[in-house]
Scaffold this active site. Sequence first.
Site, PDB file in Angstrom:
ATOM      1  N   LYS A   1     -13.282 -68.834 -20.243  1.00  0.00           N
ATOM      2  CA  LYS A   1     -13.699 -67.565 -20.825  1.00  0.00           C
ATOM      3  C   LYS A   1     -14.291 -67.725 -22.226  1.00  0.00           C
ATOM      4  O   LYS A   1     -15.248 -67.039 -22.586  1.00  0.00           O
ATOM      5  CB  LYS A   1     -12.516 -66.594 -20.861  1.00  0.00           C
ATOM      6  CG  LYS A   1     -12.084 -66.080 -19.488  1.00  0.00           C
ATOM      7  CD  LYS A   1     -10.942 -65.085 -19.621  1.00  0.00           C
ATOM      8  CE  LYS A   1     -10.622 -64.414 -18.295  1.00  0.00           C
ATOM      9  NZ  LYS A   1     -10.143 -65.333 -17.280  1.00  0.00           N
TER      10      LYS A   1
ATOM     11  N   GLU B   1      -9.141 -60.834 -28.334  1.00  0.00           N
ATOM     12  CA  GLU B   1     -10.188 -59.821 -28.234  1.00  0.00           C
ATOM     13  C   GLU B   1      -9.669 -58.464 -28.691  1.00  0.00           C
ATOM     14  O   GLU B   1      -8.479 -58.156 -28.582  1.00  0.00           O
ATOM     15  CB  GLU B   1     -10.675 -59.700 -26.783  1.00  0.00           C
ATOM     16  CG  GLU B   1     -11.500 -60.856 -26.293  1.00  0.00           C
ATOM     17  CD  GLU B   1     -12.024 -60.607 -24.894  1.00  0.00           C
ATOM     18  OE1 GLU B   1     -12.933 -61.343 -24.494  1.00  0.00           O
ATOM     19  OE2 GLU B   1     -11.534 -59.696 -24.197  1.00  0.00           O
TER      20      GLU B   1
ATOM     21  N   HIS C   1      -3.592 -55.823 -13.320  1.00  0.00           N
ATOM     22  CA  HIS C   1      -4.888 -56.501 -13.419  1.00  0.00           C
ATOM     23  C   HIS C   1      -5.440 -56.923 -12.055  1.00  0.00           C
ATOM     24  O   HIS C   1      -6.334 -57.765 -11.991  1.00  0.00           O
ATOM     25  CB  HIS C   1      -4.796 -57.715 -14.347  1.00  0.00           C
ATOM     26  CG  HIS C   1      -4.257 -57.388 -15.708  1.00  0.00           C
ATOM     27  ND1 HIS C   1      -4.977 -56.678 -16.645  1.00  0.00           N
ATOM     28  CD2 HIS C   1      -3.052 -57.651 -16.276  1.00  0.00           C
ATOM     29  CE1 HIS C   1      -4.239 -56.528 -17.747  1.00  0.00           C
ATOM     30  NE2 HIS C   1      -3.080 -57.106 -17.545  1.00  0.00           N
TER      31      HIS C   1
ATOM     32  N   ARG D   1     -19.039 -66.581  -7.427  1.00  0.00           N
ATOM     33  CA  ARG D   1     -18.777 -66.587  -5.980  1.00  0.00           C
ATOM     34  C   ARG D   1     -19.012 -65.194  -5.433  1.00  0.00           C
ATOM     35  O   ARG D   1     -19.316 -64.258  -6.189  1.00  0.00           O
ATOM     36  CB  ARG D   1     -17.320 -66.994  -5.718  1.00  0.00           C
ATOM     37  CG  ARG D   1     -16.338 -66.127  -6.501  1.00  0.00           C
ATOM     38  CD  ARG D   1     -14.909 -66.348  -6.097  1.00  0.00           C
ATOM     39  NE  ARG D   1     -13.962 -65.746  -7.030  1.00  0.00           N
ATOM     40  CZ  ARG D   1     -13.639 -64.466  -7.076  1.00  0.00           C
ATOM     41  NH1 ARG D   1     -14.232 -63.606  -6.260  1.00  0.00           N
ATOM     42  NH2 ARG D   1     -12.749 -64.004  -7.949  1.00  0.00           N
TER      43      ARG D   1
END
Length: 636
Positions: free
Chosen positions: A116, A200, A234, A296
Amino acid sequence: MFTKILIANRGEIACRIIRTARAMGVRTVAVYSDADAGALHVQQADQAVRLGPAPAADSYLRGDLIVQAALDTGAQAIHPGYGFLSENPDFVEQVTQAGLVFIGPSAQAIRAMGLKDAAKALMVKAGVPVVPGYHGADQDGAFLAREAAKIGYPVLIKAVAGGGGKGMRLVDGPAQFAEHLASAQAEARNAFGNPAVLIEKYITTPRHIEVQVFGDGTDAVHLFERDCSLQRRHQKVIEEAPAPGMTVALRDAMGQAAVTAAKAIGYAGAGTVEFIVDGAGGLRPDGFWFMEMNTRLQVEHPVTEAITGVDLVAWQLRVAAGEPLPMRQDQLRINGHAFEARLYAEDVPAGFLPATGRLDHLAFPSDARIDSGVVAGSEIAPWYDPMIAKVTVQGPDRATALRKLQAALDATEVAGSVTNLDFLRLLARDADFVAGVVDTGLIARGQGRLCAAPVPDAQMIAIAAVVAADIAAGPLVGFTLWQPLVRRIVLGQGDVVHEVSLQVLGPDQITADVAGAQVSLRRHGADWGARALRHGVRQVSVFGAQTVTFSIVDPLARGSDIAGGDVVLAPMPGLVREVAVQEGDHVVQGARLIVLEAMKMEHVLRAPRDGVVASMCAEPGDQVAAGDLMVALAPI
């Protein structure tokens, strides 16, 4: 075009790829573990090759065996589906070095988006907006705390190699930062072998909107967006396309950003660029930020196929075979609205615990798209993802499509395993969701209402009792000479026992006494007022607004039941990983007794009260079934 491909996956995605390959005249090779020897994807493929034992590490994650199977069967290419090895660049190199084609992006592209922090740095360079945060290599705790203060609380700590919510912590203020950082790093190390994290800014009203992209290595297009904001822990639950409240300006901005991201890494094949969007005050072009790219095919790709008319798997095969992109951007259009609901074998009231079991009954409506890798009689094994099916509907507008989703879920029937079907039905009727007011916290806010265990009414219990009694039809049913015929039925529902007296009045009429409430039932065809089914060894399921399953209790055996506080039973099938006590040990309530692994997750079984371990009925390495006796306790 290829003449034969191998599918390095299982379940519904393998069946979905087989469907398109067959339509294109391409033969397929399935691979399977011992647990999947009789699975639907094995039956549907033209050939099948055994990989090894049930654990994924010994079968579906064995890239060497998969490549060899492709070579042995004459397959020219390998389709990875999603999950398993689909985003493993080392596997891509194994495939290409063997002279085969990987149906997906290059190893270089996967590596570019695999971490990430590196992916965000790449996006910043390409001019794609990213959430304010720290994505660097310095992992010193004090340094990260200072960076969090610069960003401004609340902040989100995320594992750079993460996924599925692992290694992720929300921090509201500086006092909790050190503790949450240590926890996130430990979880990331255990889950991914990499403890590195990024920091973040946390968006307080976040929406998860993703853009489907497709590239040929040089050019790329986007196939519009999907809203995946309905999530629990999530994990996505219901997805839709297009996103509610989307504006033309924001769609253009997000689409262009996604295409820019794909072109920046020379992307080939199907991919998804995921964005976090600020939902406060409506969607706007300056309120979205790059989150990650999935290199993908996505689980939720059917909603994009529904609104565009594009077969994304067919595109994958064509581009992998060397053909250019089948359509230009100006040729792609949105047609109506679509929803997808993910039907899982899981115990929602118990916290979405994965479940297993034999699917004694499985029925879907004919007017919905069903992507599934199981049929009635299939086993949901403890080794893999417990998905049963994806239910997809499409309509000319959102309101119509949503009504079709509600109807499709109402018409779906499952018996033999607990599922999230009732949860999906309630969620599809949630007032905020119906109004299109969605964000990633919607399910958490309504958890008490959406996740409650079903509470059957007297009529539902009565219907279950009648089906359990197995009263046949016939003109003499209920005929007696001296007094009415009365049957007593005992039903179990979790820890609750229902005793029902049935008075048979005639072939098609019964009166039931349920805890003093009188219920009159009449037979209509094969049903007594609601669809019900006796299945398994001693189970009855009643289908309606909620699905309730009862066990049929033998009244003579009830007196020999062991009190629940004296025993610890396996809550689900699984593998015993650890036994923390032995016979004779004194334990206190809540003490760790056994660690059970099921569905790639560990579950700790704890002592229900203080006591002495009277007997241990499990050892490390044992495979146990739901309800198996694990530990018996005696008073101190």
